[in-house]
Write a protein that holds these residues in place. Structure first.
Motif, mmCIF file in Angstrom:
data_model
loop_
_atom_site.group_PDB
_atom_site.id
_atom_site.type_symbol
_atom_site.label_atom_id
_atom_site.label_comp_id
_atom_site.label_asym_id
_atom_site.label_seq_id
_atom_site.Cartn_x
_atom_site.Cartn_y
_atom_site.Cartn_z
ATOM 1 N N TRP A 135 74.186 8.837 23.147
ATOM 2 C CA TRP A 135 73.537 7.694 22.488
ATOM 3 C C TRP A 135 72.159 8.025 21.916
ATOM 4 O O TRP A 135 71.903 7.750 20.738
ATOM 5 C CB TRP A 135 73.486 6.487 23.443
ATOM 6 C CG TRP A 135 74.800 5.765 23.487
ATOM 7 C CD1 TRP A 135 75.767 5.746 22.522
ATOM 8 C CD2 TRP A 135 75.299 4.944 24.559
ATOM 9 N NE1 TRP A 135 76.835 4.977 22.923
ATOM 10 C CE2 TRP A 135 76.570 4.474 24.162
ATOM 11 C CE3 TRP A 135 74.805 4.572 25.803
ATOM 12 C CZ2 TRP A 135 77.353 3.637 24.963
ATOM 13 C CZ3 TRP A 135 75.586 3.740 26.613
ATOM 14 C CH2 TRP A 135 76.853 3.280 26.194
ATOM 15 N N PRO A 136 71.244 8.639 22.712
ATOM 16 C CA PRO A 136 69.937 8.910 22.098
ATOM 17 C C PRO A 136 70.018 9.864 20.902
ATOM 18 O O PRO A 136 69.176 9.823 20.021
ATOM 19 C CB PRO A 136 69.117 9.530 23.235
ATOM 20 C CG PRO A 136 70.021 9.715 24.378
ATOM 21 C CD PRO A 136 71.300 9.018 24.127
ATOM 22 N N ILE A 137 71.030 10.720 20.890
ATOM 23 C CA ILE A 137 71.167 11.649 19.755
ATOM 24 C C ILE A 137 71.714 10.899 18.538
ATOM 25 O O ILE A 137 71.133 10.920 17.456
ATOM 26 C CB ILE A 137 72.106 12.830 20.129
ATOM 27 C CG1 ILE A 137 71.495 13.645 21.269
ATOM 28 C CG2 ILE A 137 72.380 13.700 18.910
ATOM 29 C CD1 ILE A 137 72.378 14.751 21.810
ATOM 30 N N ARG B 176 65.151 21.739 17.772
ATOM 31 C CA ARG B 176 64.569 20.429 18.063
ATOM 32 C C ARG B 176 64.754 20.138 19.555
ATOM 33 O O ARG B 176 65.606 20.738 20.198
ATOM 34 C CB ARG B 176 65.290 19.346 17.244
ATOM 35 C CG ARG B 176 65.134 19.512 15.746
ATOM 36 C CD ARG B 176 66.173 18.714 14.982
ATOM 37 N NE ARG B 176 67.520 19.213 15.217
ATOM 38 C CZ ARG B 176 68.621 18.746 14.618
ATOM 39 N NH1 ARG B 176 68.526 17.779 13.739
ATOM 40 N NH2 ARG B 176 69.807 19.256 14.891
ATOM 41 N N HIS B 177 64.001 19.187 20.011
ATOM 42 C CA HIS B 177 64.139 18.776 21.418
ATOM 43 C C HIS B 177 65.402 17.914 21.543
ATOM 44 O O HIS B 177 65.556 16.937 20.808
ATOM 45 C CB HIS B 177 62.891 17.982 21.817
ATOM 46 C CG HIS B 177 63.055 17.203 23.077
ATOM 47 N ND1 HIS B 177 63.171 17.798 24.315
ATOM 48 C CD2 HIS B 177 63.131 15.862 23.297
ATOM 49 C CE1 HIS B 177 63.312 16.875 25.239
ATOM 50 N NE2 HIS B 177 63.298 15.682 24.649
ATOM 51 N N VAL B 178 66.302 18.282 22.433
ATOM 52 C CA VAL B 178 67.461 17.421 22.660
ATOM 53 C C VAL B 178 66.976 16.231 23.490
ATOM 54 O O VAL B 178 66.395 16.424 24.563
ATOM 55 C CB VAL B 178 68.591 18.175 23.407
ATOM 56 C CG1 VAL B 178 69.755 17.239 23.696
ATOM 57 C CG2 VAL B 178 69.052 19.379 22.614
ATOM 58 N N ILE C 159 75.989 20.045 29.285
ATOM 59 C CA ILE C 159 75.210 21.094 28.625
ATOM 60 C C ILE C 159 74.950 20.610 27.205
ATOM 61 O O ILE C 159 75.862 20.095 26.552
ATOM 62 C CB ILE C 159 75.997 22.423 28.580
ATOM 63 C CG1 ILE C 159 76.389 22.839 30.001
ATOM 64 C CG2 ILE C 159 75.190 23.513 27.908
ATOM 65 C CD1 ILE C 159 77.424 23.931 30.035
ATOM 66 N N CYS C 160 73.735 20.751 26.727
ATOM 67 C CA CYS C 160 73.449 20.316 25.355
ATOM 68 C C CYS C 160 72.720 21.417 24.621
ATOM 69 O O CYS C 160 72.066 22.253 25.232
ATOM 70 C CB CYS C 160 72.558 19.096 25.287
ATOM 71 S SG CYS C 160 72.490 18.100 26.707
ATOM 72 N N ILE D 174 71.236 11.775 14.211
ATOM 73 C CA ILE D 174 71.587 13.208 14.223
ATOM 74 C C ILE D 174 73.100 13.351 14.378
ATOM 75 O O ILE D 174 73.724 12.626 15.147
ATOM 76 C CB ILE D 174 70.851 13.914 15.396
ATOM 77 C CG1 ILE D 174 69.345 13.819 15.177
ATOM 78 C CG2 ILE D 174 71.293 15.355 15.549
ATOM 79 C CD1 ILE D 174 68.511 14.260 16.377
ATOM 80 N N ASP D 175 73.677 14.298 13.638
ATOM 81 C CA ASP D 175 75.116 14.573 13.791
ATOM 82 C C ASP D 175 75.369 15.107 15.201
ATOM 83 O O ASP D 175 74.543 15.841 15.748
ATOM 84 C CB ASP D 175 75.576 15.615 12.765
ATOM 85 C CG ASP D 175 75.777 15.001 11.383
ATOM 86 O OD1 ASP D 175 75.452 13.807 11.219
ATOM 87 O OD2 ASP D 175 76.251 15.706 10.477
#
Ligand code: AMP
Length: 603
Positions: A228-230, A189-191, A179-180, A235-236
């Motif tokens: 990884w993409p975050i 923002r788009h996760v 879950i994000c 981004i924190d």
């Protein structure tokens, strides 16, 4: 008003917090929708109070003498300044336009005012009166005259970018039910879509790919795919995931890239660029071991922990390292004695934050973070999401995203068979011996006990009986703890008797059995203990001894067992019922004992 203030360094050291601290609610709505919640933590209602709203307050860090109210002065500050020390003052909370209140002696007030005037003059555009005309917003780094930080290293591959959202949702569900959410206030923002292959994240970083090939991993783990993409975008991140899920690599790989890609070369930064704070020596050493599996552009790391060679650690730090992996106590010691510069840290990891709070490290963490750059990137991991962790995240992360990997739900750990044995206290040892006798030669077991003394006691008992065991608890010398763990990992002994020091974080893949000699302090710890086995797709067995003294936890244990489709002993059910009855009777008695109003007298 400010949420809490720190009046003196002494208070920090003593670890005391004003009891009047209101609870900061910060609870993403997403988890409640899924009905998921870690035991002991609250459900996740929609965020209530805005991200650190309210006036900004400066409080003197010296003793609270000669206090007077200073002239309030307004200017524009970014939230990321929270925790920053400007001169002698610490920013406690704030939004864009903040009221600055200066407390302290006249002398202190004048000094602070001079500092603020200077800041406002230098960055006149930030002064509210000017801001509307010029409108320029400065970054925290610019405001504090810090070298720039490069953050975004992610180039999304065409394949990942074009994944339909239904496919993304399906992928997340199938990969430990990830879950994000974006916890930034205002417009979400788009996760980013998860990466399915290592190349999707690191195709432009051949050295990272070479390392991955070297260790032979086939695919990213769920937490890695989503984290990884975050992280690579700067981004924190809050990762709710346990050890064993690949979370260390989830923050290490982007950390390597971040360290190496800063505009100021590593050797000119005057100190390390990455700091990992971990709750126990064992976990710190494990992170260090994971880190040193990889070689990336000559990046050097060091592990700083209490019980280790202090002089040697100081020597290493002074020589120059890029990554510091530390337990808060020892790092705080080196920091207070000016052996280490934390001002160069641009990438911070708070690993197993829940455990660090449980162990009372919050004051040390606060002190350490006062020195770390406020505009750093921060990654926090935790196995659970209770109030304390939310508070920590809210104070020290900026506009984070959260990734929740549902490993705490024991229903997901369907590889562990859980057995509960109701037994009288005095029969526990004999049963344990019987259990050991039934083990096969290849089996490996952790026997969890509640007290260090019991660990010593049991291990000497078994040693006298000719059964080779090792023990692990906080009273043992560091070198003995390391030896015990090494013996167990390498299979020189197949039985480890441990306190909850080993319930989290330890990554020993081939543990076949967890044996709970004593029931843990709470149900969360039970979940962590059980999670020591059944790792990496293997099967495992957890045997738990429950005595009548453990009746408080019976009902929570039942729901864990039911969720994991395990057998629930009848005796456990009646134990839970008896406890419920006991509590009701207690309530009634308490009620009867209460003084009653006149109207109730004749009732
Ligand atoms: P951690 O959760 O970080 O303690 O990692 C647990 C273990 O998983 C460590 O031994 C890692 O080396 C290993 N590991 C990390 N990432 C992967 C992966 N993608 N595939 C297989 N094993 C991994």
């Amino acid at each position: 008003m400010s949420d809490w203030e720190v009046d003196s360094d002494e208070e920090f050291r003593a670890g005391s917090r004003p009891s009047a601290l209101p609870l900061l609610e910060w609870q993403p709505a997403m988890a409640s929708a899924q009905g998921r919640r870690s035991p002991g933590s609250r459900p996740f209602p929609a965020p209530r109070d805005p991200w650190l709203s309210g006036p900004l307050e400066y409080r003197p860090r010296g003793p609270p003498r000669d206090r007077g109210l200073g002239v309030p002065l307004c200017f524009h500050l970014d939230n990321a300044l929270i925790g920053t020390i400007i001169g002698n003052y610490r920013v406690i909370r704030g939004t864009y336009e903040a009221e600055v209140k200066i407390f302290g002696s006249n002398d202190a007030q004048n000094k602070a005012k001079m500092l603020i005037d200077d800041l406002v003059k230098r960055y006149g555009q930030n002064y509210p009166g000017d801001r509307t005309e010029k409108g320029k917003k400065f970054t925290v780094g610019e405001l504090l005259d810090l070298p720039p930080i490069e953050r975004n290293f992610y180039k999304e591959s065409q394949k990942i970018a074009s994944m339909p959202q239904e496919e993304v949702a399906k992928w997340r569900k199938e990969n430990n039910n990830i879950i994000c959410d974006d916890l930034k206030e205002g417009e979400k923002r788009h996760v980013p879509n998860p990466v399915c292959k290592f190349e999707d994240a690191f195709q432009y970083y051949p050295d990272v790919m070479a390392n991955i090939r070297k260790v032979g991993f086939k695919n990213p783990t769920p937490i890695q795919s989503q984290a990884w993409p975050i992280i690579l975008q700067g981004i924190d991140l809050i990762g709710i995931a346990q050890t064993g899920t690949g979370k260390t690599l989830a923050y290490l790989m982007p950390g390597f890239i971040h360290l190496d890609s800063q505009p100021i070369p590593r050797d000119q930064r005057g100190g390390p660029g990455m700091l990992v704070l971990a709750p126990t020596r064992e976990l710190a050493l494990q992170v260090e071991a994971e880190c040193s599996k990889y070689t990336y552009k000559g990046i050097k790391s060091i592990c700083i922990y209490g019980g280790g060679d202090r002089k040697g650690q100081i020597k290493m730090v002074t020589k120059g390292v890029d990554i510091v992996i530390a337990t808060p106590g020892r790092l705080n010691d080196l920091q207070m004695n000016n052996f280490i510069n934390l001002k160069s840290i641009t990438y911070l990891v708070l690993d197993e934050a829940d455990r660090m709070l449980d162990m009372g490290f919050e004051p040390q963490i606060m002190k350490i973070l006062l020195d770390v750059r406020p505009d750093r990137q921060t990654v926090m991991t935790s196995a659970t999401w209770p109030d304390g962790v939310r508070r920590l995240a809210k104070s020290y992360l900026k506009d984070p995203m959260i990734v929740y990997v549902g490993t705490l739900d024991l229903a997901a750990v369907n590889t562990v068979e859980q057995k509960v044995i109701i037994i009288p206290e005095e029969e526990k040892r004999a049963f344990t011996r019987y259990f050991i006798d039934t083990l096969k030669p290849k089996d490996k077991v952790i026997i969890f006990v509640g007290k260090k003394l019991t660990a010593d006691d049991l291990s000497s008992d078994f040693s006298l009986q000719g059964i080779p065991v090792q023990s692990l608890h906080g009273n043992r010398e560091q070198c003995d703890r390391e030896q015990a763990l090494d013996d167990f990992k390498k299979g020189r002994v197949r039985i480890l008797i441990a306190t909850d020091l080993a319930s989290r974080g330890l990554d020993v893949q081939d543990i076949t059995h967890v044996f709970n000699f004593d029931f843990p302090r709470n149900i969360e710890e039970y979940v962590h203990r059980v999670g020591r086995t059944g790792r990496a797709g293997r099967t495992g067995e957890a045997v738990t001894l429950v005595t009548r003294n453990d009746w408080r936890i019976a009902s929570e244990l039942i729901s864990i067992l039911e969720r994991a489709n395990q057998a629930v002993p009848e005796e456990l059910i009646s134990m839970a019922e008896r406890f419920k009855q006991f509590q009701m009777t207690k309530e009634i008695k308490k009620d009867l004992g209460r003084p009653r109003g006149k109207s109730q007298k004749g009732f």
